[in-house]
Design a protein around this motif. Structure first.
Motif, PDB file in Angstrom:
ATOM      1  N   ARG A 161     -44.164  -8.548  20.184  1.00 13.08           N
ATOM      2  CA  ARG A 161     -45.561  -7.869  20.611  1.00 13.08           C
ATOM      3  C   ARG A 161     -45.796  -7.657  22.086  1.00 13.08           C
ATOM      4  NH1 ARG A 161     -46.674  -9.155  15.257  1.00 13.08           N
ATOM      5  NH2 ARG A 161     -47.402 -11.305  15.745  1.00 13.08           N
ATOM      6  N   THR A 214     -41.473  -1.586  25.439  1.00 15.55           N
ATOM      7  CA  THR A 214     -40.611  -1.035  24.467  1.00 15.55           C
ATOM      8  C   THR A 214     -39.520  -1.599  24.054  1.00 15.55           C
ATOM      9  OG1 THR A 214     -40.906   1.157  25.793  1.00 15.55           O
ATOM     10  CG2 THR A 214     -38.930   1.155  24.445  1.00 15.55           C
ATOM     11  N   LEU A 274     -37.406  -0.788   9.799  1.00 14.81           N
ATOM     12  CA  LEU A 274     -38.235  -0.048  10.724  1.00 14.81           C
ATOM     13  C   LEU A 274     -39.692  -0.120  10.340  1.00 14.81           C
ATOM     14  CD1 LEU A 274     -35.905   2.928  11.383  1.00 14.81           C
ATOM     15  CD2 LEU A 274     -36.247   0.927  12.759  1.00 14.81           C
ATOM     16  N   GLN A 275     -39.922   0.122   8.853  1.00 18.67           N
ATOM     17  CA  GLN A 275     -41.296  -0.100   8.397  1.00 18.67           C
ATOM     18  C   GLN A 275     -41.871  -1.137   8.599  1.00 18.67           C
ATOM     19  OE1 GLN A 275     -41.028   1.074   4.193  1.00 18.67           O
ATOM     20  NE2 GLN A 275     -40.016   2.928   4.394  1.00 18.67           N
ATOM     21  N   ALA A 314     -41.231  -3.247  11.039  1.00 21.35           N
ATOM     22  CA  ALA A 314     -41.583  -3.687  12.483  1.00 21.35           C
ATOM     23  C   ALA A 314     -42.732  -2.634  12.801  1.00 21.35           C
ATOM     24  CB  ALA A 314     -40.344  -2.946  13.096  1.00 21.35           C
ATOM     25  N   ARG A 315     -42.772  -1.512  12.542  1.00 19.12           N
ATOM     26  CA  ARG A 315     -43.828  -0.674  12.933  1.00 19.12           C
ATOM     27  C   ARG A 315     -45.313  -0.916  12.286  1.00 19.12           C
ATOM     28  NH1 ARG A 315     -39.624   4.448  12.872  1.00 19.12           N
ATOM     29  NH2 ARG A 315     -39.199   4.377  15.031  1.00 19.12           N
ATOM     30  N   ALA A 316     -45.232  -1.612  10.856  1.00 21.26           N
ATOM     31  CA  ALA A 316     -46.374  -2.129  10.629  1.00 21.26           C
ATOM     32  C   ALA A 316     -46.946  -3.311  11.320  1.00 21.26           C
ATOM     33  CB  ALA A 316     -46.167  -2.257   8.893  1.00 21.26           C
ATOM     34  N   GLY A 325     -46.861  -3.333  14.259  1.00 24.01           N
ATOM     35  CA  GLY A 325     -47.273  -2.770  15.628  1.00 24.01           C
ATOM     36  C   GLY A 325     -46.170  -3.049  16.834  1.00 24.01           C
ATOM     37  N   PRO A 362     -43.467  -1.640  19.416  1.00 28.82           N
ATOM     38  CA  PRO A 362     -43.016  -0.335  19.910  1.00 28.82           C
ATOM     39  C   PRO A 362     -41.694   0.057  19.865  1.00 28.82           C
ATOM     40  CG  PRO A 362     -43.329  -2.005  21.537  1.00 28.82           C
ATOM     41  CD  PRO A 362     -43.701  -2.613  20.420  1.00 28.82           C
ATOM     42  N   ILE A 363     -41.150   0.107  18.608  1.00 32.97           N
ATOM     43  CA  ILE A 363     -39.854   0.180  18.258  1.00 32.97           C
ATOM     44  C   ILE A 363     -39.150   1.762  18.739  1.00 32.97           C
ATOM     45  CG2 ILE A 363     -37.967   0.445  16.680  1.00 32.97           C
ATOM     46  CD1 ILE A 363     -38.853  -2.417  17.167  1.00 32.97           C
ATOM     47  N   ASP A 371     -34.913   8.005  19.124  1.00 35.67           N
ATOM     48  CA  ASP A 371     -36.166   8.434  18.061  1.00 35.67           C
ATOM     49  C   ASP A 371     -35.341  10.146  17.916  1.00 35.67           C
ATOM     50  OD1 ASP A 371     -37.245   6.290  17.723  1.00 35.67           O
ATOM     51  OD2 ASP A 371     -38.966   6.617  18.988  1.00 35.67           O
TER      52      ASP A 371
END
Length: 373
Positions: free
Chosen positions: A144, A148, A161-162, A164-166, A168, A170-171, A187
């Motif tokens: 965190r 990037t 990915l879910q 990691a993004r949950a 927070g 910056p993937i 992306d």
């Protein structure tokens, strides 16, 4: 370059690689020669020009918000690690270098991340590394601190990915290969100077300023890596990946050669892996998972699912039954696994990608030992 921790042999490798990059960017060396990962077969030596290397690095900074300091935790004999060195050189900001003498460690990653001092902080990871960092409290906290996180080198499961993004993070998911000087689609959107075309067979074709000059033969000659596209235009690299473009974004559908034929029916393995990963996430089990094909006397080939766990074993329990049912429901009857096999850890290459050949051999050994049919 600061190092955490110090290791003489690794230092020499990084120093040599950094000097080769300086030389090729300055035009004092014609090519940076980099071997492909060899994750599914024999590696090739790719000759990358200074212009292609620079185009890739500059386009990356334009996409992610400008120069910054990098944490290097990928090997410098593969393009992803070399690109970290190239971007660092162009930014005038030495990277912090993790020791690669042992296996990847969340504790060492966290220590190295604390050594970054620039305003903008970057790191490039492969999915296996991200998976292990998310499973570690300190590793997740260290992630965190980055502006990037480039994630590439292999397909990342949607469930990873879910998570990691949950959290927070910056993937930015990257797609590319050695022949494109590393990641060239971020992306789903190509970097400036990169063009995408989808062939009639669904294969992804790439062109642009980041393409390497060719494959270096043993006699020093270059073998071209580009060919004409179906529309007749020249200069396209024909990848081994299938995909489609939707709204200007590239959506990958797996490798063209990552398909088995079971009873005359094509079974792409990537969706099988994703179905198994979705089940694991729903059960709260953060294991690594891969689907493979094995020979079968009756059906030609069958799917086998490998998962990480505490020991090496053939699983014949409620869990394995749940995996089989989830895959059959999501991917069809032909994709139903012959077996679910557990390994303490998946073998990886120096690049951090799964070593699919060795993994297949380990799975076959377990199947042969238990005489699964």
């Amino acid at each position: 370059m600061s190092r955490a921790p110090d290791h003489p042999n690794h230092d020499l490798l990084v120093t040599d690689a950094a000097q080769r990059i300086v030389d090729v960017l300055a035009g004092e060396r014609r090519h940076l020669v980099v071997s492909t990962s060899g994750s599914t077969g024999a590696a090739k030596r790719v000759a990358i020009s200074g212009a292609a290397l620079r185009a890739s690095a500059v386009a990356t900074y334009e996409r992610i918000g400008g120069p910054g300091q990098w944490l290097l935790c990928l090997p410098v004999d593969h393009i992803a690690g070399l690109q970290v060195l190239a971007r660092s050189h162009l930014a005038g900001s030495p990277p912090v270098v993790m020791d690669r003498a042992g296996s990847f460690s969340a504790d060492e990653f966290s220590q190295a991340a604390r050594q970054l001092t620039a305003e903008r902080k970057y790191v490039s990871l492969v999915p296996t590394q991200l998976h292990r960092l998310l499973a570690d409290g300190a590793g997740g906290a260290a992630l965190r601190t980055f502006d990037t996180i480039l994630l590439g080198g292999a397909a990342a499961a949607p469930t990873l990915l879910q998570r990691a993004r949950a959290a927070g993070l910056p993937i930015v998911v990257t797609y590319g290969m050695t022949e494109t000087s590393g990641g060239c689609v971020y992306d789903g959107v190509p970097l400036d100077g990169v063009r995408i075309q989808i062939g009639p067979d669904g294969r992804v074709l790439l062109a642009g300023t980041v393409l390497a000059d060719g494959y270096l033969n043993a006699d020093g000659t270059l073998e071209p890596l580009t060919a004409d596209a179906p529309d007749g235009t020249a200069g396209w690299f024909h990848t081994q990946d299938r995909g489609q473009t939707v709204g200007g974004r590239l959506i990958l559908e797996g490798r063209a050669d990552d398909v088995i034929i079971c009873g005359g029916e094509n079974v792409p393995l990537q969706p099988v892996t994703e179905a198994a990963a979705a089940l694991l996430q729903a059960r709260g089990e953060h294991r690594e998972v891969q689907a493979l094909g094995v020979p079968d006397d009756h059906w030609g080939q069958r799917v086998v699912v490998a998962v990480t766990g505490s020991s090496q074993a053939l699983l014949q329990d409620e869990f394995s039954q749940a995996v089989s049912e989830a895959i059959r429901a999501a991917c069809g009857r032909a994709a139903t696994p012959l077996a679910v096999v557990q390994l303490p850890r998946f073998p990886t290459l120096g690049s951090g990608k799964y070593d699919r050949l060795t993994l297949g051999e380990q799975v076959a050994e377990i199947l042969n030992r238990t005489q699964v049919s």
